[in-house]
Design a protein around this motif. Sequence first.
Motif: not given
Length: 404
Positions: A26-39
């Motif tokens: 579990i991520a505290f803050i998931d910047l990777k998910a956002q990058y995957t969306r906006l790559k």
Amino acid sequence: MLRGENAIVEPGSALNAPTDKSTAPIAFIDLKAQYTRLKRQIDARIGVVLEHGRFIDGPEVAEFEAALAAACGARHCVAVSSGTDALLAALMAEGIGPGSGVVVPAFTFPATAGIILLLGAVPIFVDVDEHSFNLDASDAARRIEATKDLGRITPKALIAVDLFGMPANYPQLAELCREHDLFCLADAAQSFGASLGERKVGTLAPVTATSFYPAKPLGCYGDGGALLTDDDGRAARYRSIRAHGKGAEKFEIVRVGLNARLDTLQAAILLAKLEVFDEEISARTRVADSYDAALSRSGVELPRRIDGARSTWAQYTIQTRSRNELAAALKEDGIPTAVYYPAPLHLQPAYRKHGAGPGSLPISEALSERVLSLPMHPYMSESLVANIGSRLESALERTTGEQR
Ligand SMILES: *Cc1c(COP(=O)(O)O)cnc(C)c1O
């Protein structure tokens, strides 16, 4: 606000962890998910900057400034190198220095007070409200009067912090500032995107400083910040201060300044993220609502809502007397948490000679022992939040269930 030394769980690891699969951490803050969306958009924006090569003062900086000003309804946005530099430049532009006192809440990120001392001014530490976590205006009034009575320094400014993303009580603070002739600066490092009634953060105080540190609700991929104001004169001063104090002519220096510009690459990244920012704030609100529902019977104190206010939910912060035990039990269960902030500013070694010691700001001191921030980002599913909620309840039972 997401500095490793403040966190019980090192947030760096959580920052890059994958999202919401049942087997994944579990991520505290998931910047990777956002990058995957906006790559696609982010990579394209970065590519354009690499091609044109104007890494300082490139066209994306002005484009971003216009977009950010429009997003909140402020007349001017001046992008700078960090939230700390935004606060510093704002105080420099008012001539805050030796002999000046600056009112500041004791329960906040350390930068809010550090910049006051950097300028040779003195912080006047004030307590906060135990439910909103924000500056207590009546305590501020008492401490301003007491400072005036002593006569050693003159209160000149007040920095209101929108802690965890919830705007401070600006209508009340504006009255206080009017009464005592104080410059009101909003530290909106955690709250850009929030609002009070019809008015958005960026327009709630004469000047607003924000941060694009990666873990903030609107974060870049490095350091960044901005100043927002409707005041033409101030905006011009900020543009001068961020570039060495430059004047109208090339190489003319009209004041002492900083090197505090926002990199073009960071502006480009922020432009891509701004496209989905509103949607992300709505998603954060849904996550907060899900937490409220999941924890309603847990016995911990949940973050309070304020009528008419919209928070960015930079943090979802609960309060419990068994904070340390609960954090340890959650860590064993694979749930990262963080403590913002483990010490109030008046007890920090570098600042404490300006405070009145333990017991002088009781709410800030109590909060630093009770607060616990839970994982929060826009890409958490309702089932993940429910899962964290039930694991939190069972962790509470394993710890000191009787003294919640
Ligand atoms: C993050 C933060 C700052 C500092 O911002 P940086 O961009 O890291 O310099 C200042 N005040 C508050 C309340 C913050 O959360």
